[in-house]
Design an enzyme around this catalytic site. Structure first.
Site, PDB file in Angstrom:
ATOM      1  N   ASP A  46       0.842  -1.202   0.000  1.00 26.17           N
ATOM      2  CA  ASP A  46       0.000   0.000   0.000  1.00 26.17           C
ATOM      3  C   ASP A  46       0.875   1.249   0.000  1.00 26.17           C
ATOM      4  O   ASP A  46       1.852   1.345   0.747  1.00 26.17           O
ATOM      5  CB  ASP A  46      -0.897   0.027   1.239  1.00 26.17           C
ATOM      6  N   TYR A  51       2.886  10.414   0.219  1.00 23.60           N
ATOM      7  CA  TYR A  51       4.063   9.954   0.946  1.00 23.60           C
ATOM      8  C   TYR A  51       5.343  10.430   0.271  1.00 23.60           C
ATOM      9  O   TYR A  51       5.875   9.793  -0.649  1.00 23.60           O
ATOM     10  CB  TYR A  51       4.067   8.426   1.058  1.00 23.60           C
ATOM     11  N   LYS A  77      -3.604   5.751  -3.485  1.00 26.13           N
ATOM     12  CA  LYS A  77      -4.674   6.634  -3.045  1.00 26.13           C
ATOM     13  C   LYS A  77      -4.842   7.818  -3.995  1.00 26.13           C
ATOM     14  O   LYS A  77      -3.918   8.158  -4.734  1.00 26.13           O
ATOM     15  CB  LYS A  77      -4.380   7.119  -1.612  1.00 26.13           C
ATOM     16  N   GLY A 234      -1.361   1.599  10.500  1.00 27.28           N
ATOM     17  CA  GLY A 234      -0.835   2.120  11.758  1.00 27.28           C
ATOM     18  C   GLY A 234      -1.084   1.242  12.967  1.00 27.28           C
ATOM     19  O   GLY A 234      -1.455   1.762  14.029  1.00 27.28           O
ATOM     20  N   ILE A 240       5.015   3.884  18.478  1.00 25.72           N
ATOM     21  CA  ILE A 240       5.178   3.761  19.926  1.00 25.72           C
ATOM     22  C   ILE A 240       5.024   2.320  20.400  1.00 25.72           C
ATOM     23  O   ILE A 240       5.616   1.919  21.409  1.00 25.72           O
ATOM     24  CB  ILE A 240       4.180   4.697  20.671  1.00 25.72           C
ATOM     25  N   LEU A 241       4.261   1.502  19.660  1.00 28.97           N
ATOM     26  CA  LEU A 241       4.091   0.098  20.030  1.00 28.97           C
ATOM     27  C   LEU A 241       5.157  -0.803  19.408  1.00 28.97           C
ATOM     28  O   LEU A 241       5.084  -2.027  19.532  1.00 28.97           O
ATOM     29  CB  LEU A 241       2.695  -0.399  19.617  1.00 28.97           C
ATOM     30  N   ALA A 242       6.120  -0.192  18.751  1.00 29.47           N
ATOM     31  CA  ALA A 242       7.189  -0.989  18.137  1.00 29.47           C
ATOM     32  C   ALA A 242       8.557  -0.434  18.513  1.00 29.47           C
ATOM     33  O   ALA A 242       9.520  -0.554  17.764  1.00 29.47           O
ATOM     34  CB  ALA A 242       7.024  -1.007  16.618  1.00 29.47           C
TER      35      ALA A 242
END
Length: 336
Positions: A46, A51, A77, A234, A240-242
């Site tokens: 994706d 980006y 997109k 996400g 923050i979770l990685a």
């Protein structure tokens, strides 16, 4: 067509980081990461013109244009047309600020009309070095980019991008379309329309361990009732979770860091990785068809694959629920 019939697996690769999100990524590192994803069996990619002002699409296309086109699924997109002229002033990306300040210098036209949608697709095909797209998301028609003007942008997309993409789907040019947003409201509004319906949606950051209650109250029941699938973007909440320092594309607050530390305490207790908990939680909802974490280092791809396959004991999910770290309404793996 339901996304689950299009997507080749439950793990894809989200390429926003290839657009130099947060930092300038060397070309060799970007190329090696895409190759690592391919070599390890990832077949859903994706991307988006936004980006890095086309940089992510260019880098992804450099690698995928050498691969057999029938062996992978590609989504990008619409809503941003990349122009040839340079941007001389600071970009206005709403809450996202300088997210892609290290990307290409090209100006971006933010427009969701029918004409702009056609131009956006044409530009993406060229940058990606391909003759077709599988899924097209309508990008960022939401509050985080447009504030109080978001409903006007939504209407522009409804009468422009939505209709173009519905026609392209009906003609067999693309397989599916939907919304790619960071907020639930535009998707809820779309699902309530008495018009050609989207096949799915890419919801970024709103169905993670750290933020999922709002999506569970209205959007996901609507999607389930209408058989509309979700791709989870996400899943690590901007990193923050990685092991990263960002939440919602900004430096994480003390409150978020404290919650992450509680989560890490539980994962340590059960001897599992927080990445595994994050990915498997996001995929546990019946509407979830795939998850697309981002990466700019080849080693991260292997970590994501391992996290998806990691065995998590039911006791962890039970403790997570008991600790109040997930919504009582959130489906958990193994019905824990």
């Amino acid at each position: 067509m339901a996304l689950q019939h299009i997507l080749p697996g439950r793990l894809g690769y989200g390429t926003a980081p290839l657009g130099n999100m947060f930092r300038a990524v060397p070309d060799e590192e970007a190329r090696a990461t895409v190759e690592a994803a391919w070599d390890q069996g990832v077949r859903y990619f994706d991307t988006a013109p936004l980006y890095g002002s086309g940089l992510s699409e260019e880098r992804l296309g450099e690698v995928l244009s050498t691969k057999p086109r029938d062996e992978f699924v590609l989504s990008t997109k619409v809503g941003r047309v990349i122009l040839d002229e340079r941007e001389e002033t600071a970009r206005d990306l709403g809450e996202k600020g300088g997210l892609f300040e290290h990307g290409n210098p090209n100006k971006i036209l933010h427009e969701w009309t029918a004409e702009a949608t056609e131009r956006s697709i044409e530009g993406s095909l060229k940058r990606l070095g391909t003759d077709r797209l599988d899924i097209v998301w309508v990008h960022d028609i939401a509050q985080d980019f447009h504030g109080d003007q978001w409903l006007a942008k939504f209407e522009e997309a409804r009468t422009g991008a939505f209709r173009v993409l519905s026609r392209l789907r009906d003609e067999g040019v693309i397989k599916a379309w939907g919304l790619g947003v960071n907020k639930t409201e535009p998707i809820e509004l779309t699902l309530a329309l008495d018009e050609p319906q989207p096949d799915g949606f890419l919801l970024a950051g709103r169905y993670s361990l750290l933020d999922h209650e709002h999506a569970l109250t209205r959007l996901l029941p609507m999607a389930q009732e209408q058989n509309v699938d979700m791709v989870v973007g996400g899943p690590y909440s901007s990193g923050i979770l990685a092991g990263g320092a960002h939440f919602e594309y900004q430096k994480a607050s003390a409150e978020i860091i404290a919650k992450v530390n509680r989560l890490k305490g539980l994962t340590a207790k059960h001897g599992i990785s927080i990445k595994a908990a994050a990915l498997q939680f996001s995929l546990a909802h019946p509407v979830s068809a795939a998850v697309v974490p981002g990466a700019t280092k080849p080693s991260r791809i292997a970590e994501d694959i391992a996290a998806l396959d990691e065995k998590i004991p039911a006791a962890f999910w039970h403790d997570l629920r008991t600790a109040g770290l997930v919504s009582p309404a959130a489906p958990l793996p193994d019905n824990a």
